[in-house]
Design a protein around this motif. Structure first.
Motif, PDB file in Angstrom:
ATOM      1  N   LEU A 103      58.746  41.412  46.846  1.00 61.28           N
ATOM      2  CA  LEU A 103      59.172  41.260  45.447  1.00 61.28           C
ATOM      3  C   LEU A 103      58.938  39.847  44.928  1.00 61.28           C
ATOM      4  O   LEU A 103      58.665  39.655  43.733  1.00 61.28           O
ATOM      5  N   ARG A 104      59.015  38.859  45.812  1.00 58.50           N
ATOM      6  CA  ARG A 104      58.732  37.480  45.389  1.00 58.50           C
ATOM      7  C   ARG A 104      57.243  37.298  45.082  1.00 58.50           C
ATOM      8  O   ARG A 104      56.878  36.521  44.213  1.00 58.50           O
ATOM      9  N   LEU A 105      56.400  38.016  45.808  1.00 65.78           N
ATOM     10  CA  LEU A 105      54.950  37.931  45.598  1.00 65.78           C
ATOM     11  C   LEU A 105      54.442  38.879  44.519  1.00 65.78           C
ATOM     12  O   LEU A 105      53.332  38.715  44.019  1.00 65.78           O
ATOM     13  N   ARG A 106      55.243  39.861  44.156  1.00 63.69           N
ATOM     14  CA  ARG A 106      54.813  40.920  43.244  1.00 63.69           C
ATOM     15  C   ARG A 106      54.230  40.421  41.917  1.00 63.69           C
ATOM     16  O   ARG A 106      53.170  40.900  41.505  1.00 63.69           O
ATOM     17  N   PRO A 107      54.866  39.469  41.226  1.00 64.46           N
ATOM     18  CA  PRO A 107      54.290  39.032  39.944  1.00 64.46           C
ATOM     19  C   PRO A 107      52.859  38.491  40.085  1.00 64.46           C
ATOM     20  O   PRO A 107      51.990  38.808  39.277  1.00 64.46           O
ATOM     21  N   ALA A 108      52.620  37.702  41.118  1.00 69.26           N
ATOM     22  CA  ALA A 108      51.268  37.161  41.329  1.00 69.26           C
ATOM     23  C   ALA A 108      50.294  38.282  41.682  1.00 69.26           C
ATOM     24  O   ALA A 108      49.151  38.303  41.200  1.00 69.26           O
ATOM     25  N   LEU A 109      50.730  39.216  42.506  1.00 66.47           N
ATOM     26  CA  LEU A 109      49.871  40.349  42.870  1.00 66.47           C
ATOM     27  C   LEU A 109      49.567  41.225  41.660  1.00 66.47           C
ATOM     28  O   LEU A 109      48.454  41.726  41.511  1.00 66.47           O
ATOM     29  N   GLN A 110      50.547  41.392  40.780  1.00 69.37           N
ATOM     30  CA  GLN A 110      50.326  42.173  39.560  1.00 69.37           C
ATOM     31  C   GLN A 110      49.291  41.492  38.668  1.00 69.37           C
ATOM     32  O   GLN A 110      48.415  42.154  38.110  1.00 69.37           O
ATOM     33  N   ARG A 111      49.397  40.185  38.541  1.00 67.64           N
ATOM     34  CA  ARG A 111      48.416  39.465  37.721  1.00 67.64           C
ATOM     35  C   ARG A 111      47.016  39.628  38.291  1.00 67.64           C
ATOM     36  O   ARG A 111      46.046  39.864  37.555  1.00 67.64           O
ATOM     37  N   LEU A 112      46.890  39.489  39.600  1.00 66.64           N
ATOM     38  CA  LEU A 112      45.581  39.670  40.245  1.00 66.64           C
ATOM     39  C   LEU A 112      45.059  41.089  40.035  1.00 66.64           C
ATOM     40  O   LEU A 112      43.877  41.288  39.737  1.00 66.64           O
ATOM     41  N   ALA A 113      45.928  42.052  40.202  1.00 66.56           N
ATOM     42  CA  ALA A 113      45.514  43.444  40.040  1.00 66.56           C
ATOM     43  C   ALA A 113      45.085  43.730  38.608  1.00 66.56           C
ATOM     44  O   ALA A 113      44.093  44.415  38.373  1.00 66.56           O
ATOM     45  N   ARG A 114      45.821  43.189  37.641  1.00 66.22           N
ATOM     46  CA  ARG A 114      45.457  43.410  36.233  1.00 66.22           C
ATOM     47  C   ARG A 114      44.116  42.751  35.901  1.00 66.22           C
ATOM     48  O   ARG A 114      43.360  43.243  35.091  1.00 66.22           O
ATOM     49  N   ARG A 115      43.864  41.655  36.553  1.00 65.58           N
ATOM     50  CA  ARG A 115      42.642  40.912  36.263  1.00 65.58           C
ATOM     51  C   ARG A 115      41.414  41.502  36.959  1.00 65.58           C
ATOM     52  O   ARG A 115      40.345  41.589  36.373  1.00 65.58           O
ATOM     53  N   TYR A 116      41.576  41.924  38.217  1.00 69.17           N
ATOM     54  CA  TYR A 116      40.423  42.320  39.016  1.00 69.17           C
ATOM     55  C   TYR A 116      40.307  43.807  39.333  1.00 69.17           C
ATOM     56  O   TYR A 116      39.253  44.266  39.748  1.00 69.17           O
ATOM     57  N   ILE A 117      41.387  44.536  39.173  1.00 67.54           N
ATOM     58  CA  ILE A 117      41.368  45.963  39.492  1.00 67.54           C
ATOM     59  C   ILE A 117      41.729  46.737  38.239  1.00 67.54           C
ATOM     60  O   ILE A 117      42.775  46.489  37.634  1.00 67.54           O
ATOM     61  N   LEU A 118      40.881  47.671  37.879  1.00 67.98           N
ATOM     62  CA  LEU A 118      41.208  48.507  36.732  1.00 67.98           C
ATOM     63  C   LEU A 118      42.373  49.423  37.061  1.00 67.98           C
ATOM     64  O   LEU A 118      42.436  49.964  38.160  1.00 67.98           O
ATOM     65  N   PRO A 119      43.302  49.613  36.119  1.00 71.46           N
ATOM     66  CA  PRO A 119      44.395  50.566  36.360  1.00 71.46           C
ATOM     67  C   PRO A 119      43.816  51.972  36.583  1.00 71.46           C
ATOM     68  O   PRO A 119      42.729  52.280  36.104  1.00 71.46           O
ATOM     69  N   THR A 120      44.540  52.781  37.293  1.00 72.99           N
ATOM     70  CA  THR A 120      44.107  54.145  37.574  1.00 72.99           C
ATOM     71  C   THR A 120      43.785  54.860  36.269  1.00 72.99           C
ATOM     72  O   THR A 120      44.580  54.866  35.343  1.00 72.99           O
ATOM     73  N   GLY A 121      42.609  55.432  36.193  1.00 75.63           N
ATOM     74  CA  GLY A 121      42.209  56.218  35.027  1.00 75.63           C
ATOM     75  C   GLY A 121      41.688  55.401  33.852  1.00 75.63           C
ATOM     76  O   GLY A 121      41.345  55.953  32.820  1.00 75.63           O
ATOM     77  N   ALA A 122      41.633  54.099  33.955  1.00 75.03           N
ATOM     78  CA  ALA A 122      41.159  53.268  32.843  1.00 75.03           C
ATOM     79  C   ALA A 122      39.644  53.325  32.753  1.00 75.03           C
ATOM     80  O   ALA A 122      38.948  53.296  33.759  1.00 75.03           O
ATOM     81  N   PRO A 123      39.101  53.439  31.539  1.00 78.60           N
ATOM     82  CA  PRO A 123      37.646  53.462  31.391  1.00 78.60           C
ATOM     83  C   PRO A 123      37.044  52.086  31.656  1.00 78.60           C
ATOM     84  O   PRO A 123      37.673  51.074  31.458  1.00 78.60           O
ATOM     85  N   ARG A 124      35.820  52.076  32.129  1.00 74.92           N
ATOM     86  CA  ARG A 124      35.130  50.808  32.385  1.00 74.92           C
ATOM     87  C   ARG A 124      34.479  50.312  31.123  1.00 74.92           C
ATOM     88  O   ARG A 124      34.006  50.904  30.299  1.00 74.92           O
TER      89      ARG A 124
END
Length: 124
Positions: A103-124
């Motif tokens: 949970l302490r790392l979650r905010p940073a991981l979320q930012r990385l995921a939003r930046r580098y990984i498309l959310p499930t089902g999101a168009p490219r």
């Protein structure tokens, strides 16, 4: 069999991926997944509380954190041994400590995921 209810943050790219995997593994439909990020969804607790930690209701009892994950794992045949192991207070204690660290790392991981990984089902 009583259905397990799981509340998750559908706006979180990490949660989206994890829940997508759990849905695939839940072949018997034993889990009712509830996205608390959707406006108007009925919540048993304050929405902010549900977004802070992972929550589940098993047999009428609200569970949070590692205990909620363990309940979800018990409902999925492939992960059931992990969920059963978590019934040991020592195993659950270790899982909860690990979850708190995550949970302490979650905010940073979320930012990385939003930046580098498309959310499930999101168009490219």
């Amino acid at each position: 069999m009583t259905q397990l209810q799981v509340w998750y943050d559908g706006a979180c790219p990490l949660c989206q991926r994890e829940i997508a995997l759990m849905r695939r593994l839940d072949r018997h439909g034993a889990i009712a997944f509830v996205d608390v990020a959707i406006p108007g969804v009925a919540c048993p607790l304050d929405r902010a509380t549900l977004l802070e930690r992972f929550h589940a209701r098993e047999g009428g009892q609200m569970l949070s954190g590692a205990a909620a994950f363990a309940a979800m794992w018990r409902a999925i045949p492939l992960l059931r041994p992990l969920g059963l192991a978590a019934r040991s207070r020592w195993v659950l204690w270790l899982l909860e400590r690990s979850y708190r660290g995550f949970l302490r790392l979650r905010p940073a991981l979320q930012r990385l995921a939003r930046r580098y990984i498309l959310p499930t089902g999101a168009p490219r």
